[in-house]
Design a protein around this motif. Structure first.
Motif, PDB file in Angstrom:
ATOM      1  N   UNK A   1       0.664  -1.327   0.051  1.00 15.25           N
ATOM      2  CA  UNK A   1       0.160  -0.215  -0.205  1.00 15.25           C
ATOM      3  C   UNK A   1       0.840   1.180   0.032  1.00 15.25           C
ATOM      4  N   UNK A   2       0.900   2.046  -1.166  1.00 13.26           N
ATOM      5  CA  UNK A   2       1.442   3.438  -1.080  1.00 13.26           C
ATOM      6  C   UNK A   2       1.063   4.306   0.140  1.00 13.26           C
ATOM      7  N   UNK A   3       1.898   4.697   1.059  1.00 14.35           N
ATOM      8  CA  UNK A   3       1.403   5.414   2.366  1.00 14.35           C
ATOM      9  C   UNK A   3       2.006   6.584   2.420  1.00 14.35           C
ATOM     10  N   UNK A   4       1.247   7.847   2.808  1.00 17.72           N
ATOM     11  CA  UNK A   4       1.993   8.893   3.122  1.00 17.72           C
ATOM     12  C   UNK A   4       1.641   9.267   4.553  1.00 17.72           C
ATOM     13  N   UNK A   5       2.555   9.890   5.228  1.00 16.10           N
ATOM     14  CA  UNK A   5       2.037  10.018   6.798  1.00 16.10           C
ATOM     15  C   UNK A   5       3.250  10.995   7.267  1.00 16.10           C
ATOM     16  N   UNK A   6       2.736  11.992   8.199  1.00 13.31           N
ATOM     17  CA  UNK A   6       3.695  13.007   8.545  1.00 13.31           C
ATOM     18  C   UNK A   6       4.718  12.591   9.555  1.00 13.31           C
ATOM     19  N   UNK A   7       5.863  13.109   9.414  1.00 11.99           N
ATOM     20  CA  UNK A   7       6.925  12.543  10.514  1.00 11.99           C
ATOM     21  C   UNK A   7       7.268  13.660  11.604  1.00 11.99           C
ATOM     22  N   UNK A   8       7.469  14.974  11.020  1.00 12.79           N
ATOM     23  CA  UNK A   8       7.513  16.124  11.734  1.00 12.79           C
ATOM     24  C   UNK A   8       6.466  17.183  11.711  1.00 12.79           C
ATOM     25  N   UNK A   9       6.158  18.078  12.473  1.00 10.55           N
ATOM     26  CA  UNK A   9       6.009  17.968  13.673  1.00 10.55           C
ATOM     27  C   UNK A   9       5.477  16.824  14.450  1.00 10.55           C
ATOM     28  N   UNK A  10       5.874  16.117  15.720  1.00  8.63           N
ATOM     29  CA  UNK A  10       5.355  15.072  16.106  1.00  8.63           C
ATOM     30  C   UNK A  10       3.761  15.380  16.937  1.00  8.63           C
ATOM     31  N   UNK A  11       2.799  14.660  16.627  1.00  8.22           N
ATOM     32  CA  UNK A  11       1.425  15.166  17.332  1.00  8.22           C
ATOM     33  C   UNK A  11       1.273  14.221  18.386  1.00  8.22           C
ATOM     34  N   UNK A  12       1.738  14.898  19.710  1.00  7.24           N
ATOM     35  CA  UNK A  12       1.694  14.410  21.001  1.00  7.24           C
ATOM     36  C   UNK A  12       0.082  14.251  21.633  1.00  7.24           C
ATOM     37  N   UNK A  13      -0.794  14.964  21.042  1.00  2.45           N
ATOM     38  CA  UNK A  13      -2.244  15.100  21.655  1.00  2.45           C
ATOM     39  C   UNK A  13      -2.951  13.856  21.747  1.00  2.45           C
ATOM     40  N   UNK A  14      -2.664  13.010  20.639  1.00  5.80           N
ATOM     41  CA  UNK A  14      -3.344  11.769  20.862  1.00  5.80           C
ATOM     42  C   UNK A  14      -2.889  10.793  21.758  1.00  5.80           C
ATOM     43  N   UNK A  15      -1.620  10.955  21.829  1.00  2.00           N
ATOM     44  CA  UNK A  15      -1.037  10.013  23.031  1.00  2.00           C
ATOM     45  C   UNK A  15      -1.361  10.629  24.353  1.00  2.00           C
ATOM     46  N   UNK A  16      -1.467  11.877  24.608  1.00  2.00           N
ATOM     47  CA  UNK A  16      -1.759  12.294  25.948  1.00  2.00           C
ATOM     48  C   UNK A  16      -3.291  12.112  26.327  1.00  2.00           C
ATOM     49  N   UNK A  17      -4.135  11.800  25.104  1.00  2.00           N
ATOM     50  CA  UNK A  17      -5.517  11.413  25.588  1.00  2.00           C
ATOM     51  C   UNK A  17      -5.717   9.946  25.957  1.00  2.00           C
ATOM     52  N   UNK A  18      -4.730   9.226  25.578  1.00  2.00           N
ATOM     53  CA  UNK A  18      -4.767   7.887  25.890  1.00  2.00           C
ATOM     54  C   UNK A  18      -4.897   7.559  27.431  1.00  2.00           C
ATOM     55  N   UNK A  19      -5.349   6.412  27.621  1.00  2.00           N
ATOM     56  CA  UNK A  19      -5.727   6.136  29.231  1.00  2.00           C
ATOM     57  C   UNK A  19      -4.248   5.648  29.807  1.00  2.00           C
TER      58      UNK A  19
END
Length: 292
Positions: A186-204
């Motif tokens: 699967x050809x994949x495009x994804x961000x590397x920087x800046x790092x998105x910390x918000x979703x990880x902070x929302x984790x339990x």
């Protein structure tokens, strides 16, 4: 209509090609198994590192912790890390990535962003050199495709992080083929920087018994660069496995097509040979009748 000699020559040529494609499939299968072993050996480390990072981040709110690598700013210059193969005969593996790169460049050009590209692979290097628009190509990393190493991936990651910290670039994107299975990449495009910390902070938050020295924030500042380096190495292994899988499929299709061509040529050869024999028999009978 082709002569028997020409058809026989074509049959020999197709058989020779079939042997080559069959051998290439076996080589690609062997390399694919090796690439899968490398991924399986690295994934536990990456997952554990990610889990530790998520555990620590889940204890913070968005206003409590921020990293220099998570700074979101006005985008003026974008870096794109693109991975391809060094050689051909792997189906649409390279063409899909090149097409996606062109689409991404077109999008960023419309937004008036400056673009620089980190090409990992000979085929993408050649494609970037053929671009008619001025885009800076950063380095050459073809050796990493033939022999993926963490040191090589770390070199790319460190260069990107240093440029991001120095505000030479404002965003980094990754473009590569993700290995789903042997038949699907699967050809994949994804961000590397800046790092998105918000979703990880929302984790339990998960209770842990970590003993932290000197403190949690210092450790997080150390873990994030390690996580980014691991990400580059992970997509490198992913892309290499995808390449070998695509080549296995392409060579299998080529071998199957050769079988079909051989069947058609054999039928054609037998028909013409039968016609030739029939014509010779008729000539003999005709001559025999004329002598009576």
């Amino acid at each position: 209509m082709s002569s028997l000699k020409e058809i026989k020559g074509r049959i020999a040529s197709v058989k020779s090609t079939q042997k080559i494609t069959s051998a290439m499939k076996m080589v690609a299968s062997s390399k694919l198994r090796k690439a899968q072993y490398q991924i399986e050996g690295f994934l536990p480390y990456e997952r554990k590192l990610t889990n530790i990072l998520d555990d620590f981040l889940s204890g913070y709110g968005e206003d409590d912790f921020s990293s220099v690598f998570s700074e979101v700013r006005t985008i003026q210059r974008v870096a794109i890390v693109v991975l391809s193969s060094n050689s051909s005969l792997c189906g649409a593996f390279n063409s899909n990535i090149i097409r996606n790169l062109h689409d991404l460049i077109r999008k960023y050009r419309d937004l008036k962003y400056e673009i620089e590209i980190y090409p990992v692979g000979k085929k993408i290097e050649e494609a970037v050199r053929k671009l008619t628009i001025p885009i800076e190509m950063k380095g050459s990393y073809t050796s990493l495709i033939d022999k993926p190493t963490f040191e090589g991936a770390k070199e790319i990651a460190d260069a990107l992080m240093n440029d991001f910290l120095a505000k030479k670039i404002d965003r980094v994107d990754l473009l590569y083929n993700h290995f789903k299975n042997t038949a699907i990449q699967i050809p994949t495009e994804e961000p590397f920087l800046p790092v998105d910390l918000s979703t990880r902070m929302e984790a339990k938050a998960i209770p842990t018994d970590y003993l932290i020295e000197p403190d949690q924030k210092t450790l997080l500042e150390s873990l994030i660069p390690r996580s980014l380096r691991s990400k580059i190495y992970a997509i490198l292994l992913d892309s290499v496995a995808s390449e070998h899988a695509a080549r296995v499929v392409a060579m299998q299709i080529a071998t199957d097509n050769a079988d079909e061509i051989l069947d058609e040529l054999t039928i054609q050869y037998n028909k013409q040979r039968q016609q030739s024999i029939t014509s010779e028999i008729l000539d003999i009978i005709g001559g025999s009748e004329a002598l009576k």
